[in-house]
Every structure is written in C-alpha cells, then in structure tokens.
Write an enzyme that holds these catalytic residues in place. Structure first.
Site, mmCIF file in Angstrom:
data_model
loop_
_atom_site.group_PDB
_atom_site.id
_atom_site.type_symbol
_atom_site.label_atom_id
_atom_site.label_comp_id
_atom_site.label_asym_id
_atom_site.label_seq_id
_atom_site.Cartn_x
_atom_site.Cartn_y
_atom_site.Cartn_z
ATOM 1 N N TYR A 3 0.864 -1.181 0.000
ATOM 2 C CA TYR A 3 0.000 0.000 0.000
ATOM 3 C C TYR A 3 0.897 1.227 0.000
ATOM 4 O O TYR A 3 1.863 1.280 0.770
ATOM 5 C CB TYR A 3 -0.900 0.022 1.239
ATOM 6 C CG TYR A 3 -2.352 -0.017 0.860
ATOM 7 C CD1 TYR A 3 -2.876 0.980 0.049
ATOM 8 C CD2 TYR A 3 -3.187 -1.051 1.256
ATOM 9 C CE1 TYR A 3 -4.206 0.937 -0.352
ATOM 10 C CE2 TYR A 3 -4.522 -1.090 0.860
ATOM 11 C CZ TYR A 3 -5.020 -0.097 0.060
ATOM 12 O OH TYR A 3 -6.315 -0.139 -0.334
ATOM 13 N N GLU A 52 -0.429 4.811 -0.531
ATOM 14 C CA GLU A 52 -1.204 6.048 -0.748
ATOM 15 C C GLU A 52 -0.345 7.258 -0.401
ATOM 16 O O GLU A 52 0.492 7.204 0.500
ATOM 17 C CB GLU A 52 -2.442 6.043 0.151
ATOM 18 C CG GLU A 52 -3.517 5.104 -0.352
ATOM 19 C CD GLU A 52 -4.739 5.100 0.549
ATOM 20 O OE1 GLU A 52 -4.674 5.669 1.645
ATOM 21 O OE2 GLU A 52 -5.737 4.511 0.128
ATOM 22 N N ASP A 54 -6.087 15.015 -23.792
ATOM 23 C CA ASP A 54 -6.098 13.582 -23.491
ATOM 24 C C ASP A 54 -5.410 12.882 -24.666
ATOM 25 O O ASP A 54 -6.004 12.689 -25.721
ATOM 26 C CB ASP A 54 -7.548 13.124 -23.335
ATOM 27 C CG ASP A 54 -7.669 11.636 -23.049
ATOM 28 O OD1 ASP A 54 -6.644 10.919 -23.129
ATOM 29 O OD2 ASP A 54 -8.792 11.182 -22.756
ATOM 30 N N THR A 80 -3.097 7.233 -21.424
ATOM 31 C CA THR A 80 -2.936 5.845 -21.012
ATOM 32 C C THR A 80 -1.465 5.516 -21.248
ATOM 33 O O THR A 80 -0.756 6.254 -21.935
ATOM 34 C CB THR A 80 -3.769 4.882 -21.871
ATOM 35 O OG1 THR A 80 -3.351 5.016 -23.228
ATOM 36 C CG2 THR A 80 -5.258 5.181 -21.772
ATOM 37 N N LYS A 94 -1.400 2.043 -24.840
ATOM 38 C CA LYS A 94 -1.804 2.093 -26.255
ATOM 39 C C LYS A 94 -0.539 2.277 -27.091
ATOM 40 O O LYS A 94 0.353 1.454 -27.015
ATOM 41 C CB LYS A 94 -2.869 3.163 -26.453
ATOM 42 C CG LYS A 94 -4.146 2.837 -25.658
ATOM 43 C CD LYS A 94 -5.285 3.822 -25.858
ATOM 44 C CE LYS A 94 -6.473 3.437 -24.977
ATOM 45 N NZ LYS A 94 -7.578 4.414 -25.063
ATOM 46 N N ARG A 111 -0.914 -1.681 -18.778
ATOM 47 C CA ARG A 111 -2.208 -1.012 -18.698
ATOM 48 C C ARG A 111 -2.142 0.007 -17.566
ATOM 49 O O ARG A 111 -1.819 -0.343 -16.428
ATOM 50 C CB ARG A 111 -3.320 -2.015 -18.372
ATOM 51 C CG ARG A 111 -3.430 -3.193 -19.299
ATOM 52 C CD ARG A 111 -4.800 -3.819 -19.232
ATOM 53 N NE ARG A 111 -5.743 -2.907 -19.853
ATOM 54 C CZ ARG A 111 -5.843 -2.719 -21.165
ATOM 55 N NH1 ARG A 111 -5.097 -3.405 -22.009
ATOM 56 N NH2 ARG A 111 -6.695 -1.854 -21.654
#
Ligand SMILES: *Cc1c(COP(=O)(O)O)cnc(C)c1O
Length: 482
Positions: free
Chosen positions: A68, A70, A245, A274, A277, A283
């Site tokens: 974790y 964060e 974007d 992203t 792509k 991903r």
C-alpha cells in the site's frame, strides 16, 4: 522489442512462472498460455492495443503488488515505502524527460482515472481554492455549512467543452451518459461536414459563447493531427484550462512524430494519457502538467484514486525507459508510415475513409460503401481472423451501437514488425472480405443491421493469407513456452 540479455531468458522466466501458477490453479496457467497463442494467431488492428515487451510484463509480476503506498513520493500514508518511492520517482522522471513535462503523476490506474484526476485538479485549483480564500478558510473542513453549500453548488456548476463522441472524442470528454457529462455542464465540438476535419472556427465560436472552465482536446477515433497551439489560444481567449487527453497518440508524441504545434505538452496546462496504447507500456494512466496544477494532481490518490499499483508503476518506468531509446522513435515513425500505407491501400481499392486518409496511427473506414454496418463488417472480418472494432463515423446514420465505421490502427502490427508492404496486403485482405460480404435480413424479411453472410470460402482463404503474413512476423519471438 528489446534484445534478450541472455539467450532465452524470457522463455525461462515465463515457463517458470506458468509452472508455479499451474501448481495452484492449472486452468489459469492454461488460459495465460492460450492467450499468447490467440494473440500470436490474430491479425490485430485494434487501434488502442499493443504488445508490451517481456521486460514490461515481467516488471508487473512481483511483490510490489503487495504494497500500500497512498500519498506521494516521500509523503506516504503508510510506512515502508522506500522502494515504491524509488519506482515512482523513476517512472515520473522518465515521463518528465521523455515528454519535456514540468510534472508527471504516474499513479492513475487507467486513462479514465487519469482524466478524473485532471478534472478534480482543475476544479480544486480554479473553483475550490478561490472559494476557500474568499471564506478565509484553509480547508473544506474550516467552512461553515452555508459556505460549504455554496462551494458544492459552484463545483457542480462548471462547464466543459470536448470533442463529440461521433467526431472521435472519448466518453469522458463530456458525453452525457458518462460521469463527465453529468458533473459538468457540457457542450461539444465536432468536425466539418465536408472535410471531416476539426473545425477550429466553429470551436472558437462555441468557446466564446459557452465560456467553459475546461476545453478538452484529444480523441479515440480521429485520424488527423490537432493543432494544440491554436487550441491553447482559444482556451486562453475564453479563460479556459486546456486539457489534452493523448491516450491514443502518446507513443507518437514520445517518438517525436508529433512535434511543434502537434505536441500537446508545451501547449496544454494538463495532459492525460494511457500507458498501454501506442506508448506500449503496461495497462495504466498518467497525468503531465505545468506547475500551476502539480500540487492538486499529486492529491489524485486518495482524492479520486484507490491505492497506487506499485508493480504497474514499475512496469511504467520500464516502458518509459524503453520509449526514451532511439529505437522507439523509429517505431513511432513506422506506426504512421504503416497507417498511411493501410489508408492508401484501402483507398486504391475503392474504400471510403473518413477525412480521406490519416496523419496518425489510425484509419476510420466508412463501410457503408460496402453496403454494411460497422457491426456486420467487424463480425465478417473476425471470421477471417482480422480483429478490428466498429466505430461510429461523424453524423453516423446507424448510431453508436451498429455504426457505419470500422476503426483500424497500426501500433500492434508495427510492434510485430510489419512494414508498409505488409499493411498494403492487410488492406487487400480487408477489402476482399468486405466486398464479398452481404447484409442479412431479419426474420420478418427486413434488412438486418447485424446479420451478414460472407461468400463461400472467402473467410477461410483470407484467414490463411493472414496467417501466412503473421507467420513472417512472430509475436514475442523471444518467448517459447515449450
Ligand atoms: C482509451 C482512452 C481512454 C481510457 O483509457 P482506459 O485506460 O481504458 O481507462 C481515455 N481517453 C481516451 C482518449 C482514450 O482513447
């Protein structure tokens, strides 16, 4: 692809991994093996897909998944994050260097998540912060109930202007059913009815009248360049923040195919993408921004994102390091050369393309000339081993479900090593299937938008030719599962 450091290191790594997985749930090991087989066998023209390198794939399969983390680099809500800090800092550094960005945030889990981070960052910087200052409050918690009520109204009353879905925009650019179309008052801009090209004058007129907080540029299905310098001028003129974007074309920016006015990074205040792509990473998503938004963007987790995925950030760092190598610029140029060859090959055979060609990695084929819907064309091509997706074209008479278009992209086949002659052959195969497919009829004898028939033997013959073409360009040649 990368050169193996030792012969067959990749084969050994994946074989061992599958053996370990097989010991727990053999059906999953089988499915992973079957997926490699299927990907190797299919002629993939999905414009949003690619094949990440073994190094990228392997960077994800480890104990970083257990952490974790964060917060941000050096400021975590959990102890024991020093190695995650190393990974995230390296990924961000590669991203800044690669794109020439002031700030990079590499935590978003996907492109949509990156967009949510961007929306909240702009809202926080331009709506929430001034409201807090007016109320002489430092945090939302310091507001009284009436201030808080007013802030909520103000946050929920902002305007966004994005490219319409049927012109090639994305769902998250203000499409009504999407959260972006609900949290903002939205208006969209489109393309010229004659040329199919972005109409900057119409966009400017809409922006002047609508006065949006955010203008979004970027697309999933527009085959041409965008002039981001002009977009920024329009945004500045109306006091909007320009958000780009670049999910689809980040690889072309990274590979310096899109430069000057066509590189969004120097022009936009905030850029999302992203990483899987054309950029050919794992991903995931990413946000690049200038200094004015960096502080807000870094609050992405836990503001709108779940805990970061450190194993995916490790893979992002590897992919971004790959993209900084000179071979990536060659790759990016070949994507565009291949798309042009595909477009010309289709047009030479009489096909109609939206905008009449391409300047990027994708081609939007209007299949109405074949008497088909996008759905029929997509299914007929799949019968012949050619994987595409149906896509609406501007002012599509068949709507977003059946559509009149097929979107074709070259990043994946370029990774396999196909060249312009190979893409001309692909054009031949597509034209062969579509020109020998006829629409079916419904039970009541009306023309169907879904059923179709491919002439006898055509799908099989084309599938054989596609297999021959692919056999010359093996996928993951360094991986032999035995
Ligand atoms: C693909 C895409 C996205 C969404 O990316 P996900 O990783 O699937 O969430 C966002 N914006 C654009 C323009 C895209 O093409």
């Amino acid at each position: 692809m990368t050169t193996p450091s030792t012969p067959n290191a990749e084969s050994a790594a994946f074989r061992t991994a599958l053996e370990v997985i097989r010991g727990v749930e053999p059906r999953i090991a089988d499915a992973i093996g079957a997926e490699l087989h299927d990907q190797r066998e299919s002629l993939k023209l999905i414009a949003s897909e690619n094949y990440a390198s073994p190094a990228v794939l392997l960077a994800m399969g480890n104990w970083f998944s257990d952490k974790y983390a964060e917060g941000t680099i050096g400021h975590r809500f959990y102890a024991g994050c020093r190695n995650v800090d190393t990974v995230e800092a390296l990924a961000a550094e590669h991203a800044r260097e690669l794109f020439g960005a002031r700030h990079a945030y590499v935590q978003p889990h996907s492109g949509i998540d990156a967009n949510l981070v961007a929306f909240w960052s702009v809202l926080a910087a331009r709506v929430e912060r001034p409201a807090l200052e007016r109320a002489a409050a430092r945090q939302v918690n310091d507001l009284d109930e009436a201030d808080w009520e007013a802030l909520r109204k103000e946050l929920g009353n902002q305007r966004m202007l994005g490219m319409s879905l049927d012109a090639g925009g994305h769902l998250t650019h203000g499409f009504r059913p999407n959260i972006s179309g609900k949290m903002f008052h939205q208006r969209s801009y489109g393309t010229d009815a004659e040329t199919g090209l972005l109409d900057y004058d119409a966009l400017r007129a809409t922006a002047r009248e609508f006065r949006p907080l955010i203008i979004i540029a970027g697309y999933s299905a527009y085959p041409r360049l965008i002039n981001f310098r002009v977009m920024r001028e329009i945004a500045d003129e109306v006091g909007a923040t320009l958000m780009v974007d670049m999910a689809h074309f980040a690889g072309l920016v990274a590979g310096k195919v899109f430069t000057g006015d066509h590189d969004p990074v120097p022009h936009a205040q905030i850029v999302t993408t992203t990483t899987h792509k054309s950029l050919r990473g794992p991903r995931g998503g990413m946000v690049l921004c200038d200094d004015s938004l960096a502080e807000q963007v870094d609050r992405g987790c836990p503001m709108v994102l779940g805990g970061p995925l450190p194993h995916v950030m490790a893979a992002k760092a590897v992919a971004l390091a790959e993209a900084r190598q000179p071979t990536f610029a060659d790759y990016a140029q070949r994507i565009v050369d291949n798309a042009r060859a595909l477009a010309e090959g289709l047009q030479r055979r009489g096909a109609r393309l939206v905008t009449g060609g391409t300047d990027n990695h994708l081609v939007l084929l209007d299949v109405s000339g074949y008497g088909l819907t996008g759905r029929q064309a997509e299914a007929a091509l799949l019968d012949a081993g050619i994987v595409t997706n149906r896509n609406a074209i501007p002012r599509d008479p068949n709507g977003a479900w059946y559509t009149s278009g097929i979107r074709l992209g070259t990043p994946a086949l370029t990774t396999r090593g196909l060249d312009p002659a190979g893409l001309d052959e692909v054009a031949e195969l597509i034209d062969t299937v579509l020109s020998q497919t006829s629409p079916g009829t419904t039970k009541s004898g009306k023309p169907s938008k879904a059923s179709y028939a491919v002439a006898d033997g055509v799908a099989k013959r084309v599938a054989e030719r596609a297999a021959d073409l692919l056999a010359g360009h093996p996928l993951y040649p360094e991986v032999d599962l035995g």
